[in-house]
Design an enzyme around this catalytic site. Structure first.
Site, PDB file in Angstrom:
ATOM      1  N   LYS A   1      48.569  32.912  39.400  1.00  0.00           N
ATOM      2  CA  LYS A   1      47.110  33.013  39.425  1.00  0.00           C
ATOM      3  C   LYS A   1      46.670  34.411  39.854  1.00  0.00           C
ATOM      4  O   LYS A   1      45.690  34.961  39.341  1.00  0.00           O
ATOM      5  CB  LYS A   1      46.526  31.973  40.378  1.00  0.00           C
ATOM      6  CG  LYS A   1      45.000  32.034  40.560  1.00  0.00           C
ATOM      7  CD  LYS A   1      44.261  32.020  39.215  1.00  0.00           C
ATOM      8  CE  LYS A   1      42.777  31.747  39.371  1.00  0.00           C
ATOM      9  NZ  LYS A   1      42.050  32.598  40.269  1.00  0.00           N
TER      10      LYS A   1
ATOM     11  N   GLU B   1      42.739  39.727  34.247  1.00  0.00           N
ATOM     12  CA  GLU B   1      41.281  39.563  34.129  1.00  0.00           C
ATOM     13  C   GLU B   1      40.550  40.841  34.517  1.00  0.00           C
ATOM     14  O   GLU B   1      39.601  41.264  33.840  1.00  0.00           O
ATOM     15  CB  GLU B   1      40.837  38.404  35.012  1.00  0.00           C
ATOM     16  CG  GLU B   1      39.344  38.203  35.124  1.00  0.00           C
ATOM     17  CD  GLU B   1      38.999  37.189  36.194  1.00  0.00           C
ATOM     18  OE1 GLU B   1      38.060  37.434  36.986  1.00  0.00           O
ATOM     19  OE2 GLU B   1      39.677  36.133  36.263  1.00  0.00           O
TER      20      GLU B   1
END
Length: 503
Positions: free
Chosen positions: A200, A207
């Protein structure tokens, strides 16, 4: 959600869940699980958050009940009717999670499961796993991606931890998460230990590179090609769908007339989540890439842009002192469609470079930690519900990582190399045009240099190595020497007395 025999069986095992944290994410998770027919107990350190959720629950009946608690002991006891208690933490990284664990630990029993859905450093996750293992409790470090809207409608999940504990809770998670285009749930056991939170973290790093690239492309279109918001959004369709609201007031920056209002005109140019330490993952990405010896400049530069933006007061003073040029329209561009096509290819190239950098970090960490992470599973989980959904890139990478080869560098793939080569000239053109017109292109330009130096046969570090040998006798390898070129990563056996020390 439609009721099925499978869903009923799942809900018989986990008919209640305790959610810690009733902020944006925890509130939407609570609603989502209650809509599945699960009894949800909620507790938050801010009692107002709990009260507001209960007010919503009273006004909007769901299949499952939402019960709020101010007392943490009563909160834990509310889950006792279930054979094994199940918690979902949705709170800030670091001390808050440790504080809550300390408060509930005495009421936990063998077999209970804690799903830590916060953005947490993988080392702290592993420390909590070891602490909980002593009492038979399973602490699962689980990445939750997609933001507060996905928390309600179905996020992407990357859990890591004990295999048997995850096997028992996976059917529930599969009901909750987003589904990919083929209807498959966007969740998979990533591996043992803190692997889920690590993946993550890297997701958030990718991102960051993508967000910066997209913001720079928007600015290039708006200030460089002088496209108004409507024209800009025709090329950035997702931004238009999510960020434009028309009203009655004027939007002078948008250049769209006096009867329209754009939310973007009201957004200040600063990202503060890094400066106030509420977001740790971009910082951890930079540290991890350096410590794992992975060059990840697109991810890092996107983060540094955010950092520079955060302290606007310092930036305004620096701007006053430096008196540097601001972005201006590109000169001599007769065919905007051509430069826009170059920009489209550039964004794709930078996105692909971001994925390469991130996945190489995951591979290196998996090797170092013995996690055995499957890159194909990571890409599959990212097909829906998450922020970095990019079907074209996933379709390119999935066949590559599904082979038996162990990919420590995706640029070695013929398919990936072909795409990076194909879009390189566009990337270079945008950097040239952007530099000449003083556009802000940190992630884009970093991606160009990354491809140049990560795929070069003669770097200026030749001179750097000579300097280091000069002042520190660090040693060097010789070009073309067997065993040295390319040779292993390590100090070379040669030293030259560039300037003999005085006797």
């Amino acid at each position: 959600m439609a009721t099925t025999s499978h869903q009923n069986n799942v809900l018989k095992q986990f008919h209640c869940i305790g959610i810690v944290g009733a902020g944006n994410m925890g509130t939407q998770m609570s609603i989502a699980f209650s809509e599945m027919g699960i009894k949800v107990s909620v507790r938050d350190v801010k009692e107002q958050n709990v009260d507001e959720l209960l007010e919503w629950s009273r006004n909007n009946k769901t299949k499952g009940e939402i019960i709020g608690f101010h007392d943490i002991n009563e909160f834990v006891k509310s889950l006792d009717k279930q054979e094994r208690k199940l918690f979902f933490f949705s709170i800030s990284h670091g001390n808050p999670a440790e504080s809550v664990l300390g408060m509930i630990k005495g009421n936990l029993k063998d077999g209970d499961i804690v799903l830590d859905g916060g953005n947490e450093g993988y080392q702290r996750t592993q420390q909590r796993q070891e602490e909980c293992q002593e009492i038979g409790v399973h602490w699962i470090g689980m990445g939750v991606s997609g933001g507060y809207q996905a928390a309600r409608r179905g996020p992407s999940l990357s859990p890591g931890g004990d295999a048997k504990a995850l096997e028992s809770v996976m059917p529930l998670l599969e009901l909750y998460v987003a589904k990919d285009p083929n209807g498959n749930p966007c969740v998979a056991r990533i591996g043992p230990g803190g692997s889920g939170h690590y993946v993550k973290m890297v997701h958030n790093g990718i991102e960051g590179g993508m967000l910066s690239t997209l913001a720079e492309a928007w600015s290039f279109l708006h200030y460089g090609l002088e496209l108004d918001y409507r024209g800009n959004c025709r090329h950035l369709r997702k931004v238009e769908q999510r960020g434009r609201v028309e009203g009655s007031s004027s939007g002078t920056d948008g250049k769209n007339g006096s009867d329209e209002h754009y939310v973007l005109d009201e957004v200040l140019d600063k990202v503060v989540q890094d400066d106030d330490d509420t977001e740790g993952t971009p910082y951890w990405n930079v540290m991890e890439s350096a410590s794992r010896h992975i060059s990840a400049p697109t991810l890092a530069t996107g983060h540094y842009l955010r950092i520079a933006s955060g302290n606007r007061a310092e930036r305004l003073l620096a701007a006053e002192k430096l008196q540097l040029p601001v972005p201006k329209p590109l000169q001599g561009i007769k065919d905007k469609s051509n430069i826009i096509e170059h920009l489209r290819c550039t964004v794709y190239c930078c996105f692909l470079a971001s994925f390469c950098q991130g996945l190489e970090m995951i591979t290196r960490a998996s090797d170092d930690e013995g996690w055995g992470i499957n890159l194909h599973q990571c890409l599959r989980v990212w097909h829906g519900g998450c922020i970095i959904q990019a079907d074209g890139i996933a379709d390119l990478l999935e066949p590559v990582v599904s082979t038996d080869r162990h990919w420590t560098n995706l640029k070695h793939s013929d398919e990936v190399a072909k795409e990076l080569h194909r879009t390189f000239s566009s990337l270079k053109e945008i950097v040239v045009q952007g530099t000449l017109s003083d556009q802000y292109i940190p992630a884009i330009s970093a991606s160009l240099e990354y491809l140049k130096y990560a795929g070069c046969t003669s770097l200026p570090t030749k001179f750097m190595e000579g300097q280091m040998d000069f002042f520190g006798a660090h040693g060097y390898n010789k070009p073309g020497a067997p065993g040295e070129d390319p040779g292993p990563v390590g100090k070379g056996p040669h030293h030259y007395e560039w300037r003999p020390a005085k006797e």
